[in-house]
Design an enzyme around this catalytic site. Structure first.
Site, PDB file in Angstrom:
ATOM      1  N   ARG A 151       5.433 -58.111  71.634  1.00 17.06           N
ATOM      2  CA  ARG A 151       6.209 -59.342  71.871  1.00 17.06           C
ATOM      3  C   ARG A 151       6.800 -59.387  73.282  1.00 17.06           C
ATOM      4  O   ARG A 151       6.597 -60.338  74.036  1.00 17.06           O
ATOM      5  CB  ARG A 151       7.353 -59.429  70.845  1.00 17.06           C
ATOM      6  CG  ARG A 151       6.922 -59.822  69.463  1.00 17.06           C
ATOM      7  CD  ARG A 151       8.089 -59.760  68.512  1.00 17.06           C
ATOM      8  NE  ARG A 151       8.517 -58.393  68.309  1.00 17.06           N
ATOM      9  CZ  ARG A 151       8.172 -57.649  67.265  1.00 17.06           C
ATOM     10  NH1 ARG A 151       7.439 -58.147  66.304  1.00 17.06           N
ATOM     11  NH2 ARG A 151       8.587 -56.393  67.160  1.00 17.06           N
ATOM     12  N   ILE A 152       7.550 -58.339  73.664  1.00 15.69           N
ATOM     13  CA  ILE A 152       8.248 -58.369  74.952  1.00 15.69           C
ATOM     14  C   ILE A 152       7.252 -58.173  76.098  1.00 15.69           C
ATOM     15  O   ILE A 152       7.319 -58.864  77.123  1.00 15.69           O
ATOM     16  CB  ILE A 152       9.375 -57.308  75.004  1.00 15.69           C
ATOM     17  CG1 ILE A 152      10.399 -57.583  73.877  1.00 15.69           C
ATOM     18  CG2 ILE A 152      10.062 -57.304  76.363  1.00 15.69           C
ATOM     19  CD1 ILE A 152      11.431 -56.479  73.682  1.00 15.69           C
ATOM     20  N   ASP A 256      17.022 -49.673  82.030  1.00 13.71           N
ATOM     21  CA  ASP A 256      18.054 -50.235  81.161  1.00 13.71           C
ATOM     22  C   ASP A 256      18.373 -49.276  80.021  1.00 13.71           C
ATOM     23  O   ASP A 256      19.344 -49.484  79.301  1.00 13.71           O
ATOM     24  CB  ASP A 256      17.567 -51.577  80.586  1.00 13.71           C
ATOM     25  CG  ASP A 256      18.630 -52.289  79.768  1.00 13.71           C
ATOM     26  OD1 ASP A 256      19.786 -52.385  80.265  1.00 13.71           O
ATOM     27  OD2 ASP A 256      18.345 -52.756  78.650  1.00 13.71           O
ATOM     28  N   GLU A 261      22.587 -41.946  75.796  1.00 10.90           N
ATOM     29  CA  GLU A 261      23.365 -43.123  76.210  1.00 10.90           C
ATOM     30  C   GLU A 261      24.795 -43.034  75.707  1.00 10.90           C
ATOM     31  O   GLU A 261      24.989 -42.712  74.531  1.00 10.90           O
ATOM     32  CB  GLU A 261      22.703 -44.399  75.683  1.00 10.90           C
ATOM     33  CG  GLU A 261      21.354 -44.633  76.332  1.00 10.90           C
ATOM     34  CD  GLU A 261      20.671 -45.928  75.889  1.00 10.90           C
ATOM     35  OE1 GLU A 261      21.237 -46.664  75.065  1.00 10.90           O
ATOM     36  OE2 GLU A 261      19.569 -46.193  76.379  1.00 10.90           O
ATOM     37  N   HIS A 279      21.867 -50.632  79.037  1.00 13.64           N
ATOM     38  CA  HIS A 279      21.171 -51.073  77.810  1.00 13.64           C
ATOM     39  C   HIS A 279      21.585 -52.505  77.426  1.00 13.64           C
ATOM     40  O   HIS A 279      22.036 -52.751  76.305  1.00 13.64           O
ATOM     41  CB  HIS A 279      21.445 -50.104  76.646  1.00 13.64           C
ATOM     42  CG  HIS A 279      20.376 -50.162  75.586  1.00 13.64           C
ATOM     43  ND1 HIS A 279      19.960 -49.052  74.887  1.00 13.64           N
ATOM     44  CD2 HIS A 279      19.650 -51.202  75.104  1.00 13.64           C
ATOM     45  CE1 HIS A 279      19.016 -49.424  74.013  1.00 13.64           C
ATOM     46  NE2 HIS A 279      18.818 -50.726  74.129  1.00 13.64           N
ATOM     47  N   GLY A 281      19.495 -55.180  77.624  1.00 15.41           N
ATOM     48  CA  GLY A 281      18.323 -56.031  77.424  1.00 15.41           C
ATOM     49  C   GLY A 281      18.562 -57.180  76.452  1.00 15.41           C
ATOM     50  O   GLY A 281      18.182 -58.321  76.708  1.00 15.41           O
TER      51      GLY A 281
HETATM   52  P1  NAD Z   1       6.418 -54.850  69.641  1.00 14.64           P
HETATM   53  O1  NAD Z   1       6.247 -54.017  68.410  1.00 14.64           O
HETATM   54  O2  NAD Z   1       6.186 -56.307  69.542  1.00 14.64           O
HETATM   55  O3  NAD Z   1       5.508 -54.284  70.820  1.00 14.64           O
HETATM   56  C1  NAD Z   1       5.340 -52.921  71.077  1.00 14.64           C
HETATM   57  C2  NAD Z   1       3.891 -52.712  71.433  1.00 14.64           C
HETATM   58  O4  NAD Z   1       3.733 -51.340  71.834  1.00 14.64           O
HETATM   59  C3  NAD Z   1       2.923 -52.950  70.256  1.00 14.64           C
HETATM   60  O5  NAD Z   1       1.969 -53.938  70.595  1.00 14.64           O
HETATM   61  C4  NAD Z   1       2.275 -51.591  70.033  1.00 14.64           C
HETATM   62  O6  NAD Z   1       0.920 -51.699  69.673  1.00 14.64           O
HETATM   63  C5  NAD Z   1       2.438 -50.941  71.396  1.00 14.64           C
HETATM   64  N1  NAD Z   1       2.331 -49.495  71.369  1.00 14.64           N
HETATM   65  C6  NAD Z   1       2.637 -48.628  70.373  1.00 14.64           C
HETATM   66  N2  NAD Z   1       2.377 -47.377  70.764  1.00 14.64           N
HETATM   67  C7  NAD Z   1       1.899 -47.452  72.030  1.00 14.64           C
HETATM   68  C8  NAD Z   1       1.451 -46.484  72.963  1.00 14.64           C
HETATM   69  N3  NAD Z   1       1.419 -45.176  72.665  1.00 14.64           N
HETATM   70  N4  NAD Z   1       1.039 -46.917  74.177  1.00 14.64           N
HETATM   71  C9  NAD Z   1       1.059 -48.234  74.489  1.00 14.64           C
HETATM   72  N5  NAD Z   1       1.456 -49.188  73.630  1.00 14.64           N
HETATM   73  C10 NAD Z   1       1.881 -48.799  72.426  1.00 14.64           C
HETATM   74  O7  NAD Z   1       7.908 -54.539  70.156  1.00 14.64           O
HETATM   75  P2  NAD Z   1       8.792 -55.413  71.164  1.00 14.64           P
HETATM   76  O8  NAD Z   1       9.680 -56.291  70.375  1.00 14.64           O
HETATM   77  O9  NAD Z   1       7.918 -55.970  72.203  1.00 14.64           O
HETATM   78  O10 NAD Z   1       9.723 -54.251  71.778  1.00 14.64           O
HETATM   79  C11 NAD Z   1       9.213 -53.370  72.772  1.00 14.64           C
HETATM   80  C12 NAD Z   1      10.218 -52.303  73.146  1.00 14.64           C
HETATM   81  O11 NAD Z   1      11.417 -52.906  73.623  1.00 14.64           O
HETATM   82  C13 NAD Z   1      10.650 -51.381  71.997  1.00 14.64           C
HETATM   83  O12 NAD Z   1      10.734 -50.057  72.501  1.00 14.64           O
HETATM   84  C14 NAD Z   1      12.052 -51.842  71.687  1.00 14.64           C
HETATM   85  O13 NAD Z   1      12.812 -50.805  71.106  1.00 14.64           O
HETATM   86  C15 NAD Z   1      12.527 -52.212  73.086  1.00 14.64           C
HETATM   87  N6  NAD Z   1      13.707 -53.072  73.104  1.00 14.64           N
HETATM   88  C16 NAD Z   1      14.657 -52.840  74.050  1.00 14.64           C
HETATM   89  C17 NAD Z   1      15.790 -53.633  74.115  1.00 14.64           C
HETATM   90  C18 NAD Z   1      16.850 -53.419  75.161  1.00 14.64           C
HETATM   91  O14 NAD Z   1      17.987 -53.775  74.933  1.00 14.64           O
HETATM   92  N7  NAD Z   1      16.512 -52.892  76.313  1.00 14.64           N
HETATM   93  C19 NAD Z   1      15.975 -54.657  73.184  1.00 14.64           C
HETATM   94  C20 NAD Z   1      14.966 -54.911  72.256  1.00 14.64           C
HETATM   95  C21 NAD Z   1      13.825 -54.104  72.218  1.00 14.64           C
END
Ligand code: NAD
Length: 313
Positions: A151-152, A256, A261, A279, A281
């Site tokens: 997603r992100i 971030d 943390e 953090h 995000g």
């Molecule tokens: P998501 O599940 O939609 O996307 C994650 C992607 O990573 C998936 O498509 C998955 O197939 C892929 N993936 C899994 N293992 C992998 C690997 N070994 N190599 C490459 N790709 C791999 O999740 P999202 O909602 O896009 O979130 C992504 C990240 O952002 C997560 O780590 C989440 O914890 C983090 N996040 C951070 C904050 C913040 O405040 N900074 C907030 C929300 C989410």
């Protein structure tokens, strides 16, 4: 009013609390200690957390009637999913609520890195005019490598394309056609390291990805690469990153998230080529309200035995 007892331990926006209050008894114990949580969880039907509360095995052991744990946000690495499964407790999250907020921060960090904006501002505030020293790089025409095109990652890719960047993505769990349909060129991790001027991490932290970005990965990257991480601390090996910054291999990193943390004023946080944020995000008013409403509705659906949109386990 039904007789569900719902405990909130990391706060929740009012819009989510009011949905819950209409259907349950709500106990807001923001900042509760692990020891007190073991006591408090005994009588709960549902527990709602963000990232601070560690929902460890002993919490599940102490929970006599717990049916669901809700995470108001995406990452569930603070919840012991194995214990949840063992105790037949459902875990739900709000995975889409914070997508835009995190993508916008990651993109902002990439721009800030390219133009050294925090350093420019810091110098101005001290009365210094660093015009000559602050020669940056353009995003346009550069290659962004996105690791984790979920997603992100996809939202980051869209923004980068709009800025004229070539977007390549590595995601071992997606089909190549799926990545192409989402606007990026699918590549191997080695190709991504070799070709990217900027690398942005958007994958989860798990046993496979812990310390993924370590000495081996840095050695395969372009000299002068810039790295953004708004995913999870622990994916980057922080001592390897510090070494790569000191050697000049990595021209800059914007972080971030951190292995521990808050990290305090570590050498990495204080490094002149590092932009560090606490953090934040998902910390927008819009994302927090959306996450609170989504998790409130999802937790109530779980308690009522209704179909779930975001069951994690
Ligand atoms: P998501 O599940 O939609 O996307 C994650 C992607 O990573 C998936 O498509 C998955 O197939 C892929 N993936 C899994 N293992 C992998 C690997 N070994 N190599 C490459 N790709 C791999 O999740 P999202 O909602 O896009 O979130 C992504 C990240 O952002 C997560 O780590 C989440 O914890 C983090 N996040 C951070 C904050 C913040 O405040 N900074 C907030 C929300 C989410």
């Amino acid at each position: 009013m039904t007789n569900f007892n719902i405990l909130i331990t990391d706060g929740l926006e009012e819009s989510g609390q009011s949905i819950l209050r209409a259907a349950s008894r709500l106990d807001d114990k923001a900042g509760i200690s692990a020891a007190d949580l073991i006591q408090a969880v005994g009588d709960c039907d549902a527990l709602i957390v963000r990232g601070r509360t560690k929902v460890a095995a002993e919490i599940f052991e102490a929970a006599k009637k717990l049916k669901v744990v809700g995470r108001a946000g995406v990452g569930v690495d603070n919840i012991d999913l194995e214990s949840a499964r063992k105790h037949n407790i459902t875990v739900v999250n709000a995975p889409t609520a914070t997508t835009q907020a995190v993508a916008e921060l990651a993109f902002g960090l990439m721009l800030a890195l390219a133009r050294d904006i925090p350093r420019a501002d810091g110098a101005m505030k001290k009365g210094d005019w660093l015009k000559k020293e602050l020669q940056g790089a353009e995003l346009s025409g550069k290659t962004l490598g996105v690791i984790g095109y979920g997603r992100i990652g996809t939202e980051m890719g869209k923004r980068a394309s709009a800025f004229g960047m070539n977007v390549v993505a590595y995601d071992p769990l997606l089909q190549e056609d799926g990545i192409k349909a989402l606007g990026a060129d699918p590549v191997s991790i080695q190709e991504l390291y070799e070709w990217s001027d900027f690398i942005s991490l958007h994958l989860p932290l798990n046993v496979q990805t812990r310390d993924l970005i370590g000495p081996m990965a840095f050695s395969q990257m372009k000299d002068g690469v810039r790295i953004v991480c708004a995913a999870r601390g622990g994916i980057i090996d922080e001592s390897a990153l510090l070494a790569a910054l000191n050697s000049g291999k990595v021209a800059g990193a914007a972080l971030d998230v951190f292995a521990a943390e808050p990290p305090g004023a570590t050498d990495l946080v204080k490094h002149p080529k590092v932009i560090a944020t606490p953090h934040i995000g998902a910390q927008t008013a819009e994302a927090q309200a959306r996450a609170a409403e989504d998790i409130a509705n999802e937790v109530l659906a779980a308690l009522r035995g209704e179909p779930l949109r975001w069951k994690v386990n």
